[in-house]
Design a protein around this motif. Structure first.
Motif: not given
Length: 158
Positions: A14, A59, A92, A94-95, A126-127
């Motif tokens: 990502n 990330y 990136s 993750d929410t 997000d991702l």
């Protein structure tokens, strides 16, 4: 020609995709761009001094943690003076996690502590970057990064 490093850590691809999209929005007629993945290439932090600007991506691991390779890089960064280097940040996450993309904020603060010119606009995705707002934010970072490099060049020559 300004030398630019796009340096990133990407576990799932990502953040690598963000790096690739950023590179597409940079003008290769005025920028000499090198791209490196922290997981694939060992980077000596002293190399950073060779570049006029750095786009740094990471990330976020778990709930706000720096991933291993970014953490090691950050530890090595502690004794490097990056005064005057233009830095743009992206990443990136993750929410689903409370500390969404916290590693990007951590690295933004670290680069500021090293004397860098850090662009306020950061990209947090997000991702995977596929939403229009995310793609627009990536384009905006590329624009602001180039603008800051140009402004810094004018100030340096004065």
């Amino acid at each position: 020609m300004k030398k630019v490093l796009i340096l990133y850590a990407s576990s799932t691809g990502n953040t690598e995709e963000i790096a690739s999209l950023l590179e597409q929005h940079l003008d290769t007629k005025v920028l000499d761009i090198t791209s490196k993945n922290l997981e694939m290439t060992e980077v000596d932090v002293k190399e950073l001094k060779e570049y006029d600007g750095i786009l740094f991506g990471t990330y976020t691991y778990d709930d706000g943690d720096l991933p291993f390779e970014t953490d090691v890089f950050n530890d090595n960064l502690q004794n490097v003076d990056l005064n005057g280097k233009v830095i743009g940040l992206f990443g990136s996450g993750d929410t689903a996690y409370f500390q969404f993309c916290e590693a990007v904020d951590t690295m933004k603060n670290e680069f500021k502590c090293r004397g860098s010119i850090v662009i306020d606009h950061v990209v947090k995705v997000d991702l995977f970057p596929d939403e229009k707002e995310e793609l627009d934010a990536i384009k905006e970072l590329g624009f602001l990064f180039q603008k800051a490099l140009s402004a810094h060049a004018i100030q340096s020559s004065s």
